[in-house]
Design a protein around this motif. Structure first.
Motif, mmCIF file in Angstrom:
data_model
loop_
_atom_site.group_PDB
_atom_site.id
_atom_site.type_symbol
_atom_site.label_atom_id
_atom_site.label_comp_id
_atom_site.label_asym_id
_atom_site.label_seq_id
_atom_site.Cartn_x
_atom_site.Cartn_y
_atom_site.Cartn_z
ATOM 1 N N ALA A 204 0.852 -1.191 0.000
ATOM 2 C CA ALA A 204 0.000 0.000 0.000
ATOM 3 C C ALA A 204 0.890 1.244 0.000
ATOM 4 N N VAL A 205 0.569 2.191 -0.868
ATOM 5 C CA VAL A 205 1.380 3.404 -1.030
ATOM 6 C C VAL A 205 0.875 4.497 -0.089
ATOM 7 N N LEU A 206 1.802 5.041 0.694
ATOM 8 C CA LEU A 206 1.504 6.162 1.581
ATOM 9 C C LEU A 206 2.401 7.325 1.163
ATOM 10 N N ASP A 207 1.841 8.244 0.387
ATOM 11 C CA ASP A 207 2.593 9.396 -0.126
ATOM 12 C C ASP A 207 2.450 10.546 0.873
ATOM 13 N N LEU A 208 3.562 10.903 1.506
ATOM 14 C CA LEU A 208 3.554 11.981 2.491
ATOM 15 C C LEU A 208 4.303 13.215 1.989
ATOM 16 N N SER A 209 4.427 13.338 0.684
ATOM 17 C CA SER A 209 5.157 14.466 0.107
ATOM 18 C C SER A 209 4.468 15.808 0.380
ATOM 19 N N LEU B 15 0.588 15.097 11.554
ATOM 20 C CA LEU B 15 -0.707 14.437 11.380
ATOM 21 C C LEU B 15 -1.004 13.689 12.676
ATOM 22 N N PRO B 16 -2.148 13.945 13.288
ATOM 23 C CA PRO B 16 -2.464 13.262 14.549
ATOM 24 C C PRO B 16 -2.817 11.797 14.309
ATOM 25 N N ALA B 17 -2.784 11.025 15.373
ATOM 26 C CA ALA B 17 -3.176 9.619 15.297
ATOM 27 C C ALA B 17 -4.560 9.508 14.677
ATOM 28 N N GLY B 18 -4.729 8.560 13.770
ATOM 29 C CA GLY B 18 -6.015 8.351 13.111
ATOM 30 C C GLY B 18 -6.203 9.161 11.841
ATOM 31 N N ALA B 19 -5.283 10.071 11.523
ATOM 32 C CA ALA B 19 -5.435 10.907 10.329
ATOM 33 C C ALA B 19 -5.238 10.110 9.040
ATOM 34 N N ILE B 20 -4.479 9.037 9.100
ATOM 35 C CA ILE B 20 -4.254 8.175 7.937
ATOM 36 C C ILE B 20 -5.081 6.916 8.125
ATOM 37 N N ASP B 21 -5.886 6.586 7.118
ATOM 38 C CA ASP B 21 -6.768 5.427 7.191
ATOM 39 C C ASP B 21 -6.002 4.172 6.774
ATOM 40 N N HIS B 22 -5.265 3.629 7.721
ATOM 41 C CA HIS B 22 -4.535 2.376 7.509
ATOM 42 C C HIS B 22 -4.498 1.653 8.848
ATOM 43 N N PRO B 23 -4.775 0.344 8.864
ATOM 44 C CA PRO B 23 -4.851 -0.359 10.151
ATOM 45 C C PRO B 23 -3.564 -0.310 10.979
ATOM 46 N N LEU B 24 -2.394 -0.207 10.346
ATOM 47 C CA LEU B 24 -1.147 -0.164 11.104
ATOM 48 C C LEU B 24 -0.784 1.250 11.547
ATOM 49 N N LEU B 25 -1.551 2.237 11.098
ATOM 50 C CA LEU B 25 -1.270 3.632 11.451
ATOM 51 C C LEU B 25 -2.362 4.253 12.323
ATOM 52 N N GLN B 26 -3.275 3.432 12.848
ATOM 53 C CA GLN B 26 -4.399 3.946 13.634
ATOM 54 C C GLN B 26 -3.964 4.806 14.804
ATOM 55 N N SER B 27 -2.909 4.412 15.477
ATOM 56 C CA SER B 27 -2.484 5.153 16.664
ATOM 57 C C SER B 27 -1.171 5.900 16.435
ATOM 58 N N ALA B 28 -0.766 6.020 15.177
ATOM 59 C CA ALA B 28 0.525 6.649 14.873
ATOM 60 C C ALA B 28 0.375 8.152 14.626
ATOM 61 N N GLU B 29 1.288 8.897 15.220
ATOM 62 C CA GLU B 29 1.407 10.328 14.922
ATOM 63 C C GLU B 29 2.541 10.456 13.903
ATOM 64 N N ILE B 30 2.305 11.250 12.873
ATOM 65 C CA ILE B 30 3.290 11.418 11.805
ATOM 66 C C ILE B 30 3.680 12.881 11.745
ATOM 67 N N ARG B 31 4.987 13.139 11.748
ATOM 68 C CA ARG B 31 5.445 14.529 11.681
ATOM 69 C C ARG B 31 6.659 14.622 10.775
ATOM 70 N N ARG B 32 6.839 15.827 10.234
ATOM 71 C CA ARG B 32 8.025 16.079 9.419
ATOM 72 C C ARG B 32 8.866 17.159 10.077
#
Length: 126
Positions: free
Chosen positions: A32-37, A45-62
Motif C-alpha cells: 500500500a502506497v503512503l505518499d507523504l510528500s 498528522l495526529p493519530a487516526g489521520a491516515i486510514d490504515h490499520p497499522l497507522l491507527q495510533s501513529a502520529e506522523i510529523r516532518r
C-alpha cells in the motif's frame, strides 16, 4: 528523505508479515502506497489521520528532511520472545529501498534428529 519509525509491537495469533520500503517521501506498507510528500517542515498528522490499520495510533510529523512515524503498529507472533522485536529500537532510514525490521516470528525450531536404527543381530550369526 529520511525516516524515523517508532514501532509499537502488538502480539497476534497469526500476524501477517510486515514489509516496508521507502522511496523519497513515499512509504510502502505491504504494497500500500503512503505518499507523504504534502507534509511541510513542522507539519504533524495526529493519530487516526491516515486510514490504515497499522497507522491507527501513529502520529506522523516532518522535521526538516525527516518524516517520523511514532506508533506504527508492529504485529508480532504471540510466542515471539526476541527482545529486538518485543522492545524494538527506533528505526532510522537514510535511503530508498526495503526497510529491515526486527523478526516478527520466533525462529523455527531445529529439527530433532531421528535416532539411528541399530541393526538387530541376525539369529543366524553366532
Amino acid at each position: 528523505m529520511n525516516w524515523n519509525m517508532i514501532l509499537s509491537p502488538q502480539g497476534c495469533d497469526s500476524p501477517q508479515a510486515l514489509v516496508l520500503a521507502a522511496h523519497g517521501a513515499t512509504l510502502l506498507i505491504n504494497g500500500a502506497v503512503l505518499d507523504l510528500s504534502f507534509l511541510g517542515d513542522g507539519d504533524t498528522l495526529p493519530a487516526g489521520a491516515i486510514d490504515h490499520p497499522l497507522l491507527q495510533s501513529a502520529e506522523i510529523r516532518r522535521q526538516g528532511d525527516t518524516i517520523e512515524i511514532d506508533g506504527l503498529l508492529f504485529p508480532i507472533s504471540l510466542n515471539q520472545t526476541d527482545p529486538t522485536a518485543c522492545f524494538p529500537e527506533p528505526i532510522f532510514v537514510t535511503g530508498d529501498g526495503p526497510i529491515t525490521l526486527p523478526p516478527q516470528f520466533p525462529p523455527e525450531p531445529e529439527p530433532t534428529p531421528e535416532p539411528e536404527q541399530q541393526d538387530a543381530p541376525n539369529a543366524d550369526q553366532h
